[in-house]
Motif scaffolding. Structure first.
Motif, mmCIF file in Angstrom:
data_model
loop_
_atom_site.group_PDB
_atom_site.id
_atom_site.type_symbol
_atom_site.label_atom_id
_atom_site.label_comp_id
_atom_site.label_asym_id
_atom_site.label_seq_id
_atom_site.Cartn_x
_atom_site.Cartn_y
_atom_site.Cartn_z
ATOM 1 N N LEU A 299 29.211 16.119 1.134
ATOM 2 C CA LEU A 299 29.540 14.255 1.573
ATOM 3 C C LEU A 299 28.940 14.534 2.871
ATOM 4 O O LEU A 299 28.248 13.857 3.024
ATOM 5 C CB LEU A 299 30.724 13.498 0.585
ATOM 6 C CG LEU A 299 30.429 11.650 0.795
ATOM 7 C CD1 LEU A 299 28.907 11.565 1.162
ATOM 8 C CD2 LEU A 299 31.340 11.478 0.344
ATOM 9 N N ALA A 300 30.339 15.298 3.686
ATOM 10 C CA ALA A 300 30.900 15.028 4.475
ATOM 11 C C ALA A 300 29.690 15.318 5.767
ATOM 12 O O ALA A 300 28.538 15.141 6.267
ATOM 13 C CB ALA A 300 32.200 15.286 5.565
ATOM 14 N N ASP B 62 40.253 22.124 -5.647
ATOM 15 C CA ASP B 62 39.115 23.773 -4.873
ATOM 16 C C ASP B 62 38.006 21.993 -5.183
ATOM 17 O O ASP B 62 36.855 22.484 -4.534
ATOM 18 C CB ASP B 62 38.627 24.363 -6.000
ATOM 19 C CG ASP B 62 40.379 25.001 -5.024
ATOM 20 O OD1 ASP B 62 40.998 25.626 -3.916
ATOM 21 O OD2 ASP B 62 40.663 26.154 -5.718
ATOM 22 N N LEU B 63 37.177 21.715 -6.227
ATOM 23 C CA LEU B 63 36.134 21.308 -6.382
ATOM 24 C C LEU B 63 36.047 19.795 -5.352
ATOM 25 O O LEU B 63 35.369 19.206 -4.839
ATOM 26 C CB LEU B 63 36.488 20.725 -7.864
ATOM 27 C CG LEU B 63 35.817 21.715 -9.154
ATOM 28 C CD1 LEU B 63 35.939 21.802 -10.463
ATOM 29 C CD2 LEU B 63 34.782 22.309 -8.152
ATOM 30 N N ILE B 64 37.204 18.899 -5.597
ATOM 31 C CA ILE B 64 37.235 17.864 -4.560
ATOM 32 C C ILE B 64 36.879 18.097 -3.148
ATOM 33 O O ILE B 64 36.269 17.001 -2.695
ATOM 34 C CB ILE B 64 38.835 16.872 -5.144
ATOM 35 C CG1 ILE B 64 38.725 16.689 -6.281
ATOM 36 C CG2 ILE B 64 39.102 15.663 -4.201
ATOM 37 C CD1 ILE B 64 39.962 15.663 -7.300
ATOM 38 N N HIS B 65 37.412 18.973 -2.885
ATOM 39 C CA HIS B 65 37.762 19.507 -0.966
ATOM 40 C C HIS B 65 35.909 20.035 -1.200
ATOM 41 O O HIS B 65 35.712 19.303 -0.291
ATOM 42 C CB HIS B 65 38.531 20.874 -1.060
ATOM 43 C CG HIS B 65 38.077 20.522 0.552
ATOM 44 N ND1 HIS B 65 38.623 20.111 1.454
ATOM 45 C CD2 HIS B 65 38.264 22.494 1.086
ATOM 46 C CE1 HIS B 65 38.439 20.706 2.359
ATOM 47 N NE2 HIS B 65 38.315 21.799 1.824
ATOM 48 N N PHE C 78 37.151 11.181 8.179
ATOM 49 C CA PHE C 78 37.109 11.513 6.522
ATOM 50 C C PHE C 78 37.371 12.915 6.578
ATOM 51 O O PHE C 78 38.113 13.832 5.871
ATOM 52 C CB PHE C 78 35.898 10.951 6.339
ATOM 53 C CG PHE C 78 35.039 11.340 4.920
ATOM 54 C CD1 PHE C 78 35.946 11.079 3.660
ATOM 55 C CD2 PHE C 78 33.970 12.889 4.729
ATOM 56 C CE1 PHE C 78 35.128 11.382 2.731
ATOM 57 C CE2 PHE C 78 33.973 13.183 3.307
ATOM 58 C CZ PHE C 78 34.412 12.362 2.777
ATOM 59 N N ARG C 79 36.232 13.756 7.336
ATOM 60 C CA ARG C 79 36.597 15.223 6.979
ATOM 61 C C ARG C 79 37.957 15.622 7.662
ATOM 62 O O ARG C 79 38.644 17.370 7.571
ATOM 63 C CB ARG C 79 35.859 15.591 8.244
ATOM 64 C CG ARG C 79 34.399 16.341 8.742
ATOM 65 C CD ARG C 79 33.627 17.017 9.242
ATOM 66 N NE ARG C 79 32.434 16.891 9.154
ATOM 67 C CZ ARG C 79 31.723 17.699 8.722
ATOM 68 N NH1 ARG C 79 32.355 18.365 7.643
ATOM 69 N NH2 ARG C 79 30.045 17.243 8.905
ATOM 70 N N ASP C 80 39.219 14.975 8.276
ATOM 71 C CA ASP C 80 40.075 15.410 8.402
ATOM 72 C C ASP C 80 41.502 14.907 7.839
ATOM 73 O O ASP C 80 42.447 15.702 7.763
ATOM 74 C CB ASP C 80 40.864 14.855 10.286
ATOM 75 C CG ASP C 80 39.951 15.561 11.226
ATOM 76 O OD1 ASP C 80 39.486 16.825 10.896
ATOM 77 O OD2 ASP C 80 40.031 14.835 12.174
ATOM 78 N N THR D 292 38.794 7.573 2.977
ATOM 79 C CA THR D 292 39.470 8.793 3.526
ATOM 80 C C THR D 292 40.504 8.068 3.441
ATOM 81 O O THR D 292 42.085 8.871 3.915
ATOM 82 C CB THR D 292 38.885 7.801 5.161
ATOM 83 O OG1 THR D 292 37.860 8.452 5.204
ATOM 84 C CG2 THR D 292 40.338 8.737 6.798
ATOM 85 N N ALA D 293 40.700 6.746 3.466
ATOM 86 C CA ALA D 293 42.224 5.609 2.482
ATOM 87 C C ALA D 293 42.475 6.218 1.366
ATOM 88 O O ALA D 293 43.806 6.593 1.584
ATOM 89 C CB ALA D 293 41.674 4.092 2.846
ATOM 90 N N ALA D 294 41.817 6.413 0.971
ATOM 91 C CA ALA D 294 42.251 7.403 -0.645
ATOM 92 C C ALA D 294 42.438 8.407 -0.352
ATOM 93 O O ALA D 294 44.053 9.143 -1.239
ATOM 94 C CB ALA D 294 41.127 6.785 -1.894
#
Length: 101
Positions: free
Chosen positions: A17-18, A8-11, A92-94, A48-50
């Motif tokens: 950032l987005a 949840d924190l990562i998201h 990135f958002r997706d 995004t790759a990560a």
């Protein structure tokens, strides 16, 4: 803290950032970063790759690159860069909320 709470924190940070990235102009997306070989857009593609590469997919990819990080990263960047900064940001958002590790 539970795994769900971490995700949840990562998201939340990825969403922040987005949102920040939407304020950048075209020249800012092309600006060099502390990752000396990469522009802002390339760093976003790397993130995004990560977010889209689980542990086993990463291991397979780095092995296919002959354990050459530059070759591995170039292949992943090519896949994740959009045709424009807006497309890169959309990718990135997706990115998934979580990946299997």
């Amino acid at each position: 803290m539970s795994e769900t709470e971490y995700w949840d924190l990562i998201h939340a940070e990825r969403a922040r950032l987005a949102d920040l990235l939407t304020t950048l102009g075209t020249e800012q997306w092309a600006h060099a970063t502390l990752c000396t070989e990469w522009s802002v857009e390339q760093v976003v593609a790397h993130l995004t790759a990560a977010a889209n590469t689980g542990r086993w997919a990463w291991i397979r990819s780095i092995a296919r690159a002959g354990f050459d990080p530059a070759k591995h990263n170039a292949r992943l960047l090519k896949r994740r860069l959009g045709g424009s900064p807006g497309e890169t940001l959309a990718k990135f958002r997706d990115s998934p909320r979580r990946i299997s590790l």
